[in-house]
Every structure is written in C-alpha cells, then in structure tokens.
Design a protein around this motif. Structure first.
Motif, mmCIF file in Angstrom:
data_model
loop_
_atom_site.group_PDB
_atom_site.id
_atom_site.type_symbol
_atom_site.label_atom_id
_atom_site.label_comp_id
_atom_site.label_asym_id
_atom_site.label_seq_id
_atom_site.Cartn_x
_atom_site.Cartn_y
_atom_site.Cartn_z
ATOM 1 N N LEU A 75 0.712 -1.336 0.000
ATOM 2 C CA LEU A 75 0.157 -0.022 0.125
ATOM 3 C C LEU A 75 0.934 1.308 0.056
ATOM 4 C CD1 LEU A 75 -2.782 -1.031 2.627
ATOM 5 C CD2 LEU A 75 -2.700 -1.471 0.168
ATOM 6 N N SER A 76 0.420 2.399 -0.549
ATOM 7 C CA SER A 76 1.031 3.440 -0.391
ATOM 8 C C SER A 76 1.268 3.853 1.041
ATOM 9 C CB SER A 76 0.236 4.592 -1.199
ATOM 10 O OG SER A 76 -1.024 4.863 -0.400
ATOM 11 N N ASP A 77 0.600 3.572 1.861
ATOM 12 C CA ASP A 77 0.867 3.845 3.302
ATOM 13 C C ASP A 77 2.196 2.968 3.862
ATOM 14 O OD1 ASP A 77 -1.146 5.323 3.243
ATOM 15 O OD2 ASP A 77 -2.569 3.946 4.239
ATOM 16 N N ASP A 78 2.611 2.087 3.090
ATOM 17 C CA ASP A 78 3.698 1.001 3.423
ATOM 18 C C ASP A 78 5.057 1.706 3.013
ATOM 19 O OD1 ASP A 78 1.956 -0.588 3.986
ATOM 20 O OD2 ASP A 78 2.054 -1.824 2.471
ATOM 21 N N CYS A 79 5.014 2.843 2.268
ATOM 22 C CA CYS A 79 6.039 3.629 1.827
ATOM 23 C C CYS A 79 6.852 4.436 2.733
ATOM 24 C CB CYS A 79 5.969 4.324 0.646
ATOM 25 S SG CYS A 79 5.456 3.589 -0.919
#
Length: 192
Positions: A186-190
């Motif tokens: 997920l983009s939040d995992d970046c």
C-alpha cells in the motif's frame, strides 16, 4: 568439450558469480531487444509460472514487444548492462470487473540464468517507488503468484509486500484451476 557442456559451464559461472545490482536497470523495451526477449520467453522454466506458454517463434517475441507490452499501464524491460533479461509491469485492476482505479497489479518474469541473485527483488523495489511517484492516485499494488511459486513469494516478501492469503482455484490458467497467493503493497507502506 561438447557444446552442451560449454553452455552448462557458462550458466554455472553466471550462477556462481555475484551480480552487481547497480548494473540492473529498467527501461522501455523496443524491437531491437527481440533476440534478448527470445532467450527467456522460450524457456519452459520461465513460462511455467506465467500465463503464457514458451514462445516458439520470433514473431511471438515481436508481438509481445509491439502489442502485449504496450497494453500495460507501465512496462519496463529488466536489463543487465542494457541487455534485456526479463520484464516487469503494472496492469490496471480497473478492467477486471471491479471498480479499483486506485489499484494496479504487478507482474514480472526473469530469465532462469538470473534467478536467485536478488535481481527480481531489486526490480520490484524500483517499481514500487516508481508506481507511487508516477501514479500518485494509486493506493495499492498487488501481485498474484501461483501457490507453488515459492521463490516469487520470497521476492515479494523481501520487497516489502504483505501476504494477504490464498485464493483457492482463483484462475483458470494452462488448462487447470490454479490456487493463487495474493500479496499487496500500500502507498501507506512506503517509508517517508
């Protein structure tokens, strides 16, 4: 030494030597790459974990470059010293009967000579960065992997993807229903 022995010796040397990952690049593919593409698309071991059968003609390689690759949302050749040794792409999930315009599916293939060297993991990490930069609307990358493709599952895990679960008999590929393992990033995992 017979020709087969020479090929085996050359392959062993490549497997034994470390590959400098700084020599790995991702770039657009062109018709000039067709001979390199044929080296791994004709390999049964590579095709085993792909939706396509091994290519048997140069025309299939040309079709891949001209038509199949161009249908991806984002497609790059995986290169070692600018020689194409595989490919990696993102496909839109929107056309899959679901309203998932904020998702993309990751796929990749790599010549067997280069398996187990960290190249696929390196390429996947590069694509994750590119995906969320070039497509800021994306919230999710996902990859579906054949259950028996343990090496590809390791690649995704090392690249930071989370295993979501097994979709039993999820896709009918190569004449049979296949169990697929779903991974996501997920983009939040970046990291910031």
């Amino acid at each position: 030494m017979m020709e087969e022995d020479a090929i085996c010796a050359a392959t062993t040397n490549i497997r034994d030597e470390g590959i400098d990952l700084t020599q790995i690049s991702l770039r657009p593919i062109s018709l000039d790459d067709v001979d390199d593409v044929m080296a791994w698309t004709t390999d049964e071991k590579v095709a085993r974990y792909c939706t396509w059968e091994p290519y048997t003609s140069k025309e299939e390689g040309i079709n891949f470059i001209q038509n199949i690759a161009s249908k991806s949302l984002w497609f790059r050749a995986i290169c070692l010293n600018d020689r194409v040794i595989g490919c990696i792409d993102l496909s839109s999930c929107e056309g899959q009967g679901r309203n998932r315009h904020k998702s993309a599916e990751l796929g990749y293939a790599l010549g067997t000579r280069y398996w187990g060297k960290g190249i696929a993991t390196h390429a996947v990490k590069q694509v994750v960065k590119a995906a969320f930069t070039e497509f800021p609307h994306l919230e999710r990358l996902q990859a579906l992997v054949f259950l028996e493709n343990v090496a590809s599952q390791r690649v995704l895990h090392k690249a930071g993807f989370q295993r979501e679960g097994v979709f039993r008999k999820y896709e009918f590929i190569k004449g049979k229903s296949r169990d697929m393992v779903c991974y996501s990033f997920l983009s939040d995992d970046c990291p910031n």
